[in-house]
Write an enzyme that holds these catalytic residues in place. Structure first.
Site, PDB file in Angstrom:
ATOM      1  N   GLY A 188      -8.034  13.152  40.441  1.00 53.39           N
ATOM      2  CA  GLY A 188      -8.009  11.823  39.814  1.00 53.39           C
ATOM      3  C   GLY A 188      -7.108  10.863  40.556  1.00 53.39           C
ATOM      4  N   THR A 239      -1.331  12.495  30.955  1.00 48.94           N
ATOM      5  CA  THR A 239      -0.597  12.497  32.225  1.00 48.94           C
ATOM      6  C   THR A 239       0.843  12.189  31.883  1.00 48.94           C
ATOM      7  OG1 THR A 239      -2.390  11.864  33.731  1.00 48.94           O
ATOM      8  CG2 THR A 239      -0.261  10.996  34.295  1.00 48.94           C
ATOM      9  N   ARG A 262     -12.303  18.251  41.299  1.00 49.07           N
ATOM     10  CA  ARG A 262     -12.108  16.816  41.086  1.00 49.07           C
ATOM     11  C   ARG A 262     -10.611  16.464  41.154  1.00 49.07           C
ATOM     12  NH1 ARG A 262      -9.005  13.724  37.115  1.00 49.07           N
ATOM     13  NH2 ARG A 262     -10.117  11.795  36.677  1.00 49.07           N
ATOM     14  N   GLY A 304      -4.816   7.216  32.537  1.00 49.53           N
ATOM     15  CA  GLY A 304      -6.097   6.789  31.983  1.00 49.53           C
ATOM     16  C   GLY A 304      -7.237   7.428  32.734  1.00 49.53           C
ATOM     17  N   HIS A 305      -8.407   6.821  32.621  1.00 43.67           N
ATOM     18  CA  HIS A 305      -9.611   7.375  33.224  1.00 43.67           C
ATOM     19  C   HIS A 305      -9.520   7.213  34.750  1.00 43.67           C
ATOM     20  CE1 HIS A 305     -14.242   7.802  32.876  1.00 43.67           C
ATOM     21  NE2 HIS A 305     -13.714   8.594  33.761  1.00 43.67           N
TER      22      HIS A 305
END
Ligand code: ASP
Length: 331
Positions: free
Chosen positions: A227, A197, A225, A249-250
């Site tokens: 995020g 990112t 999806r 990150g996740h």
């Protein structure tokens, strides 16, 4: 080694790995800019020297662009937008041009921007034909009554406001395609290897904070999806009273832990520093939940942080007379 000594040593190691610039002799800088280009499995062993050089030089170049805006009296909002747009155009980063591929072999991008003056914000999700999603996010903030637009509607809004759409082939890069193919073959590709990112936070000469984040999301994501990056309070947050934050990150974990807003709220409600709040959220809460990644932040006094619990994070900052670029942990 006594228990107390061991504990003190551990705390010192943790603090130094967080790369705080909260020096006790801190003088408020005239302006400040912090950037990131994603966090994850980024180790010296996994990167050849040419690639490392390209990343360092890209991070350095974009700091120069952002610093010029701020030094010339531009706003933090203009600085974070321009910096993120430049990184979107650079195929090295997973945003805009260098976005990863979805499971179906498409590129779906998310971005958001927030102004710390009045908490105004704009974001876009799942856009597929927008060269600079961050610019569209700013348009949503300034030219629509809404905060978040996604998919076809966001692209219709873009067209109505004179933003040309680009063909999806613009987003094709061989390196991301190969990663997509590899991830399709290897179900075991870890979440930490799938993302990236870009983001920027800034304090301008007028004392205003702003944050911006943009991403192609996670490799092989499915079902539209979205995020954390376009979600205000998770991937991006800015409030002049506290701080400006951009996350990487996740994403699922960053949404569940409302990471960017949680850091701001800890500062507001507990009166703790930006670095203490970042440690609490990234190095404790997220880490315990196995939420891998990091954040960049700047507060209203110009204190900076680049805190991550992953192996590495592409990152950098600039304040008048001082500049830093880093990739791996402990550098
Ligand atoms: N947070 C982004 C997402 O989950 C990916 C990343 O920052 O690496 O979409």
């Amino acid at each position: 080694m006594t228990k107390a000594f061991f504990y003190t040593l551990l705390v010192q190691i943790i603090i130094s790995s967080c790369q705080s610039m909260n020096e006790s002799s801190h003088h408020k800088p005239e302006y400040a800019l912090v950037i990131h280009g994603g966090a994850g499995v980024i180790t010296r062993n996994s990167m050849d020297s040419l690639t490392e050089k390209s990343y360092r030089s890209a991070l350095d170049s974009v700091l120069t662009i952002g610093e010029k805006i701020l030094a010339d009296g531009g706003t933090s909002l203009d600085a974070v937008e321009s910096v993120v747009a430049w990184m979107e155009d650079n195929p090295l980063f997973n945003a805009g041009r260098g976005s990863v591929f979805t499971y179906d072999g498409k590129n779906e991008m998310d971005a958001s921007i927030m102004n710390g003056i009045d908490l105004s914000a704009g974001s876009v999700g799942n856009v597929r034909h927008i060269r600079n999603p961050i610019k569209l996010a700013r348009m949503v903030m300034e030219k629509s009554p809404h905060v978040m637009l996604v998919g076809d509607g966001a692209e219709e809004f873009a067209t109505q406001n004179g933003v040309g759409l680009v063909d999806s082939s613009y987003f094709f890069t061989q390196i991301r395609w190969d990663a997509h193919m590899k991830a399709l073959e290897d179900e075991k590709t870890s979440a930490a290897e799938k993302h990236g990112t870009v983001g920027a936070v800034a304090l301008d000469k007028y004392g205003n904070l702003a944050a911006a984040t943009s991403t192609g999301g996670m490799t092989n994501k499915r079902w539209n999806r979205i995020g954390d990056s376009p979600i205000i309070g998770a991937g991006t947050y800015a409030n002049n009273a506290t701080c400006a934050i951009s996350s990487t990150g996740h994403g699922e974990l960053f949404i569940r832990y409302a990471v960017a807003h949680d850091i701001s709220a800890l500062m507001a409600y507990k009166g703790i520093s930006l670095q203490e709040a970042a440690n609490e959220v990234v190095m404790k809460k997220l880490k315990e939940a196995k939420g891998e990644g990091g954040i960049i932040g700047v507060d209203h006094d110009g204190n900076l942080t680049m805190t991550f619990n992953s192996d590495g994070m592409y990152r950098g900052y600039v304040i008048p007379g001082k500049r830093y670029v880093g990739i791996f942990g402990n550098e």
